[in-house]
Design an enzyme around this catalytic site. Sequence first.
Site, PDB file in Angstrom:
ATOM      1  N   GLY A  33      15.855 -22.864  16.300  1.00 45.28           N
ATOM      2  CA  GLY A  33      15.609 -23.563  15.044  1.00 45.28           C
ATOM      3  C   GLY A  33      15.118 -22.590  13.983  1.00 45.28           C
ATOM      4  O   GLY A  33      14.763 -21.448  14.298  1.00 45.28           O
ATOM      5  N   GLN A  35      12.354 -22.389  12.344  1.00 45.84           N
ATOM      6  CA  GLN A  35      10.986 -21.899  12.585  1.00 45.84           C
ATOM      7  C   GLN A  35      10.759 -21.565  14.065  1.00 45.84           C
ATOM      8  O   GLN A  35       9.672 -21.780  14.601  1.00 45.84           O
ATOM      9  CB  GLN A  35       9.962 -22.922  12.103  1.00 45.84           C
ATOM     10  CG  GLN A  35       9.788 -22.946  10.593  1.00 45.84           C
ATOM     11  CD  GLN A  35       9.179 -21.647  10.052  1.00 45.84           C
ATOM     12  OE1 GLN A  35       8.468 -20.919  10.749  1.00 45.84           O
ATOM     13  NE2 GLN A  35       9.469 -21.347   8.792  1.00 45.84           N
ATOM     14  N   SER A  36      11.774 -21.036  14.708  1.00 51.37           N
ATOM     15  CA  SER A  36      11.659 -20.712  16.124  1.00 51.37           C
ATOM     16  C   SER A  36      10.655 -19.581  16.376  1.00 51.37           C
ATOM     17  O   SER A  36      10.770 -18.492  15.802  1.00 51.37           O
ATOM     18  CB  SER A  36      13.047 -20.295  16.637  1.00 51.37           C
ATOM     19  OG  SER A  36      12.943 -19.636  17.875  1.00 51.37           O
ATOM     20  N   ASN A  37       9.683 -19.840  17.259  1.00 48.08           N
ATOM     21  CA  ASN A  37       8.766 -18.778  17.680  1.00 48.08           C
ATOM     22  C   ASN A  37       9.493 -17.776  18.567  1.00 48.08           C
ATOM     23  O   ASN A  37       9.178 -16.593  18.586  1.00 48.08           O
ATOM     24  CB  ASN A  37       7.587 -19.365  18.465  1.00 48.08           C
ATOM     25  CG  ASN A  37       6.713 -20.245  17.600  1.00 48.08           C
ATOM     26  OD1 ASN A  37       6.251 -19.822  16.556  1.00 48.08           O
ATOM     27  ND2 ASN A  37       6.494 -21.483  18.036  1.00 48.08           N
ATOM     28  N   ALA A  39      12.624 -16.853  18.275  1.00 46.66           N
ATOM     29  CA  ALA A  39      13.391 -15.941  17.414  1.00 46.66           C
ATOM     30  C   ALA A  39      12.470 -14.852  16.871  1.00 46.66           C
ATOM     31  O   ALA A  39      12.795 -13.662  16.895  1.00 46.66           O
ATOM     32  CB  ALA A  39      14.042 -16.723  16.278  1.00 46.66           C
TER      33      ALA A  39
END
Length: 294
Positions: A33, A35-37, A39
Amino acid sequence: MELGGGGNKLRKLEFLIGQAKKGGYDTLVVTGGVQSNFARLAAAACARTGLACELVLAQMVPRDTEIYHANGNVLLDRLFGAHIHILDPADDAGAYATRRIEEIGETGRRAFVAPLGGSTTAGCLGYVDCAFELARQSAEIGVRFDQIVIPNGSGGMHAGLAAGLIIAGLHPSRIAAHTVLSPAEKCLSATAEKIDAVLKFLSFDARVASNDLRISGAQLGDGYGIPTHSMVEAVRLLARSEGLLLDPVYGGKAFAGLLFDIESGAIAPQSNVLFIMTGGSPGLYAYADAFTAT
Ligand SMILES: *Cc1c(COP(=O)(O)O)cnc(C)c1O
């Protein structure tokens, strides 16, 4: 300071990056997503280990504030030098990533793919290690944890922990998970499948029964990444009473579940409860609007 601001995805990346390096890959492609942590931490781990990093970020959450698209994890992804593709809501992230991997291949590079949350069998191994650490530390301090409370997103943390507990001779029903992504039923079967895959990979002769797992859907609210009142209250409570930061997507909802279970008596007084803080505080900056009301 931990790599990339820290968080639970580092345990998975330790194995995923190792797998990519061993296989001779030079690029990591991550889907997640906006706001992926995962990523963000993949971008940091790639920077540290010399891999190129491409992030295919899908609009999994109906939030169109400017900060959601530019602040928090996205800001850090850019700082870590990742190549970012933010998809339109109608785009198919899987198809986009597949095309990108082909394009990377055509330039003579080799792309290793890490799916949502890095929750492959290899990724889960990071949490098998965590379970062993937990069992050891629990013995050292002489505290038996009746409940281990965690969020469940893509299920890799829960699966690795449960597999590790089983191998250590402890029952996986000690883990009380709160799903923040898929409905409880679906989360349960997907997590059970992952646990079995991990046990099989480690040649451990046991399988998990789905009624050995505890996953509550009560904190999901309107869905993944959508704030709930109890999440906001839980984040505030821990900040104001302990000076600790929970994140709005995972830990905030899981901690709200823990508070609810204490108030309802589902967690007996005098129980030893371990809440695993999983990081993700950069997400707070992308959700500033959810916390502005006093
Ligand atoms: C990804 C994530 C989780 C959940 O881990 P899964 O393995 O995806 O279930 C929990 N907390 C934070 C902060 C995360 O980024």
